[in-house]
Design a protein around this motif. Structure first.
Motif, PDB file in Angstrom:
ATOM      1  N   LEU A 173       2.900  10.110  -7.746  1.00 48.40           N
ATOM      2  CA  LEU A 173       1.947  10.078  -6.638  1.00 48.40           C
ATOM      3  C   LEU A 173       1.684  11.457  -6.042  1.00 48.40           C
ATOM      4  O   LEU A 173       0.708  11.643  -5.313  1.00 48.40           O
ATOM      5  N   VAL A 174       2.551  12.423  -6.335  1.00 47.24           N
ATOM      6  CA  VAL A 174       2.351  13.777  -5.808  1.00 47.24           C
ATOM      7  C   VAL A 174       2.084  14.776  -6.937  1.00 47.24           C
ATOM      8  O   VAL A 174       1.983  15.977  -6.687  1.00 47.24           O
ATOM      9  N   GLU A 175       1.972  14.270  -8.149  1.00 50.14           N
ATOM     10  CA  GLU A 175       1.802  15.144  -9.311  1.00 50.14           C
ATOM     11  C   GLU A 175       0.594  16.066  -9.147  1.00 50.14           C
ATOM     12  O   GLU A 175      -0.483  15.645  -8.724  1.00 50.14           O
ATOM     13  N   GLY A 176       0.805  17.337  -9.442  1.00 55.59           N
ATOM     14  CA  GLY A 176      -0.278  18.301  -9.348  1.00 55.59           C
ATOM     15  C   GLY A 176      -0.519  18.842  -7.954  1.00 55.59           C
ATOM     16  O   GLY A 176      -1.473  19.580  -7.729  1.00 55.59           O
ATOM     17  N   THR A 177       0.331  18.490  -7.000  1.00 53.49           N
ATOM     18  CA  THR A 177       0.185  18.966  -5.620  1.00 53.49           C
ATOM     19  C   THR A 177       1.412  19.788  -5.229  1.00 53.49           C
ATOM     20  O   THR A 177       2.414  19.823  -5.938  1.00 53.49           O
ATOM     21  N   LYS A 178       1.329  20.415  -4.070  1.00 44.40           N
ATOM     22  CA  LYS A 178       2.449  21.214  -3.557  1.00 44.40           C
ATOM     23  C   LYS A 178       3.410  20.378  -2.719  1.00 44.40           C
ATOM     24  O   LYS A 178       4.453  20.874  -2.285  1.00 44.40           O
ATOM     25  N   HIS A 194       0.819  -1.223   0.000  1.00 45.90           N
ATOM     26  CA  HIS A 194       0.000   0.000   0.000  1.00 45.90           C
ATOM     27  C   HIS A 194       0.850   1.269   0.000  1.00 45.90           C
ATOM     28  O   HIS A 194       0.437   2.317   0.511  1.00 45.90           O
ATOM     29  N   TYR A 195       2.047   1.179  -0.574  1.00 46.18           N
ATOM     30  CA  TYR A 195       2.938   2.345  -0.630  1.00 46.18           C
ATOM     31  C   TYR A 195       2.242   3.541  -1.269  1.00 46.18           C
ATOM     32  O   TYR A 195       2.208   4.636  -0.691  1.00 46.18           O
ATOM     33  N   ALA A 196       1.667   3.339  -2.447  1.00 45.21           N
ATOM     34  CA  ALA A 196       1.020   4.444  -3.166  1.00 45.21           C
ATOM     35  C   ALA A 196      -0.128   5.031  -2.360  1.00 45.21           C
ATOM     36  O   ALA A 196      -0.300   6.255  -2.293  1.00 45.21           O
ATOM     37  N   VAL A 201       1.186   7.233   0.517  1.00 48.74           N
ATOM     38  CA  VAL A 201       1.701   8.504   0.012  1.00 48.74           C
ATOM     39  C   VAL A 201       0.535   9.437  -0.329  1.00 48.74           C
ATOM     40  O   VAL A 201       0.512  10.609   0.061  1.00 48.74           O
ATOM     41  N   LYS A 202      -0.458   8.899  -1.042  1.00 52.57           N
ATOM     42  CA  LYS A 202      -1.608   9.725  -1.433  1.00 52.57           C
ATOM     43  C   LYS A 202      -2.394  10.204  -0.209  1.00 52.57           C
ATOM     44  O   LYS A 202      -2.896  11.335  -0.176  1.00 52.57           O
ATOM     45  N   CYS A 203      -2.499   9.371   0.801  1.00 50.85           N
ATOM     46  CA  CYS A 203      -3.180   9.745   2.041  1.00 50.85           C
ATOM     47  C   CYS A 203      -2.436  10.898   2.712  1.00 50.85           C
ATOM     48  O   CYS A 203      -3.054  11.867   3.178  1.00 50.85           O
ATOM     49  N   GLY A 255      -2.353  16.907   3.917  1.00 50.17           N
ATOM     50  CA  GLY A 255      -1.549  18.096   4.185  1.00 50.17           C
ATOM     51  C   GLY A 255      -0.082  17.919   4.478  1.00 50.17           C
ATOM     52  O   GLY A 255       0.557  18.855   4.984  1.00 50.17           O
ATOM     53  N   ALA A 256       0.500  16.758   4.176  1.00 46.96           N
ATOM     54  CA  ALA A 256       1.939  16.605   4.384  1.00 46.96           C
ATOM     55  C   ALA A 256       2.697  17.585   3.491  1.00 46.96           C
ATOM     56  O   ALA A 256       2.410  17.696   2.301  1.00 46.96           O
ATOM     57  N   ASP A 257       3.660  18.287   4.072  1.00 47.99           N
ATOM     58  CA  ASP A 257       4.461  19.227   3.288  1.00 47.99           C
ATOM     59  C   ASP A 257       5.484  18.516   2.417  1.00 47.99           C
ATOM     60  O   ASP A 257       5.851  19.009   1.348  1.00 47.99           O
ATOM     61  N   ILE A 258       5.945  17.367   2.872  1.00 42.88           N
ATOM     62  CA  ILE A 258       7.008  16.669   2.154  1.00 42.88           C
ATOM     63  C   ILE A 258       6.944  15.173   2.452  1.00 42.88           C
ATOM     64  O   ILE A 258       6.593  14.771   3.569  1.00 42.88           O
ATOM     65  N   ILE A 259       7.244  14.363   1.444  1.00 41.77           N
ATOM     66  CA  ILE A 259       7.324  12.904   1.599  1.00 41.77           C
ATOM     67  C   ILE A 259       8.780  12.498   1.562  1.00 41.77           C
ATOM     68  O   ILE A 259       9.500  12.802   0.600  1.00 41.77           O
ATOM     69  N   PHE A 260       9.237  11.814   2.605  1.00 40.55           N
ATOM     70  CA  PHE A 260      10.566  11.209   2.636  1.00 40.55           C
ATOM     71  C   PHE A 260      10.380   9.721   2.364  1.00 40.55           C
ATOM     72  O   PHE A 260       9.507   9.087   2.963  1.00 40.55           O
TER      73      PHE A 260
END
Length: 351
Positions: A123-128, A94-96, A99-101, A106-111
């Motif tokens: 998975l973050v396309e179109g987001t900040k 359930h990696y994807a 990440v999407k959750c 509101g996560a600022d950054i994914i490590f």
């Protein structure tokens, strides 16, 4: 001592310290929120954050997704203006979805580490939401950034190097850990910086590189910044704080640990790990500990052959059953001698 702020795109952390993600449950909203409020980057671990949910054993994924959203909201309440990230392991099921959750809530950054996060940009396309891979070699950085450029036409917003003195799962063999145990890793850092700089030029953007693994005090931070790094990642130091989400018995294991207690272990993730030697580690070295329940958490784990269930070993750890648990830690955990607070620790490290 005034350290420079850490800038990742438009995000700005007043203190150039990222609190490393620690699962299961060691870094949730209490710790991440406190670090973000104190000026660093707080990080929630997406590794089984729902372990306390009522339906966790029946519906692990649903419990985890619900808890991740809940902890992001709580962390934001603690630090409305802080920088809050989520650490998501590549090797988990359930990696994807996780990440999407995180992005949705509101996560600022994914490590992302424990493997190469090849699909993360999509998975973050179109987001900040920013993305920061966790790597351990120039080769890994080169392969991943080339792949992202080729398939996603973008690059990283930041890169985290996890060195051989880090805690938990390591991107090194036992032989590599021994080889760099007494220094010499700076050359590897330089090689990684060269790779990242080449992508800065290609994409005409600043890509801060952060180093984690054995960073313990103000002198360590100064040293790594002097090498051209933009900041440091620290996880072990934040365990022995009142705000850490783990049980007091877990924190006390760090306070009581001696240098000779820090050891390397074989993990069901099929990676080398670093932990505090206890009765559980000794038992696992002597033979397999068959799991009672499978949480379907890891792509690389076979419940019929796994040496032990890492989910249950880590749940027992966070709950304080320290004799029957895996107590992950960094190489310098033995240097900790007291439980403090996040603001006091940040002050000690930066002032």
């Amino acid at each position: 001592m005034d350290f420079p702020s850490l800038h990742i795109g438009e995000l700005c952390a007043r203190v150039p310290i990222i609190q490393g993600g620690m699962g299961i449950g060691i870094s949730l909203s209490s710790l991440a929120g406190a670090v973000a409020k104190a000026g660093g980057i707080g990080v929630i671990s997406a590794a089984q954050p729902g372990y306390q949910e009522e339906d966790f054993f029946r519906n692990s994924y649903g419990a985890n997704e619900r808890a991740l959203a809940k902890h992001l909201a709580r962390a934001r309440e603690i630090a409305p203006d802080g920088v809050i990230g989520v650490n998501v392991m590549c090797r988990g099921h359930h990696y994807a979805e996780y990440v999407k959750c995180a992005v949705k809530n509101g996560a600022d950054i994914i490590f992302s580490g424990a493997g190469l996060p090849k699909t993360l940009p999509s998975l973050v396309e179109g987001t900040k939401t920013k993305i920061a891979p966790i790597i351990s070699s120039a080769k890994a950085a080169s392969v991943l950034l080339h792949l992202w450029e080729r398939h996603h036409h973008r690059t990283a917003d930041a890169v985290v190097i996890e060195g051989p003195k880090a805690g938990g799962h390591l991107g090194y063999t036992r032989e590599e850990v021994a080889m760099w145990g007494n220094g010499g890793y700076e050359e590897q850092i330089g090689d990684i910086l060269k790779v990242v700089h080449s992508y800065e030029e290609k994409f005409k953007k600043k890509i801060p590189v952060i180093f984690g693994g054995g960073v313990f005090d103000k002198a360590d931070i100064s040293h790594y910044l002097s090498l051209g790094l933009a900041g440091v990642q620290m996880a072990t130091r934040f365990v022995a704080t009142k705000e850490c989400d783990a049980a007091d018995a877990f924190k006390q294991m760090y306070v009581n640990a001696r240098k000779e207690d820090i050891t390397l272990v074989n993990s069901p993730v099929h990676m080398t790990g670093r932990a505090i030697r206890n009765a559980f580690v000794t038992r696992a070295e002597k033979g397999r500990i068959p799991p009672d329940h499978c949480f379907n958490c890891l792509k690389t784990c076979n419940p019929a052959t796994t040496p032990y269930c890492i989910t249950m070993a880590l749940i027992r750890a966070v709950k304080g059953d320290v004799d029957n648990a895996l107590i992950f830690c960094g190489a310098n955990a033995w240097k900790i001698n007291e439980i403090t607070t996040v603001p006091a620790l940040i002050h000690e490290l930066t002032e």
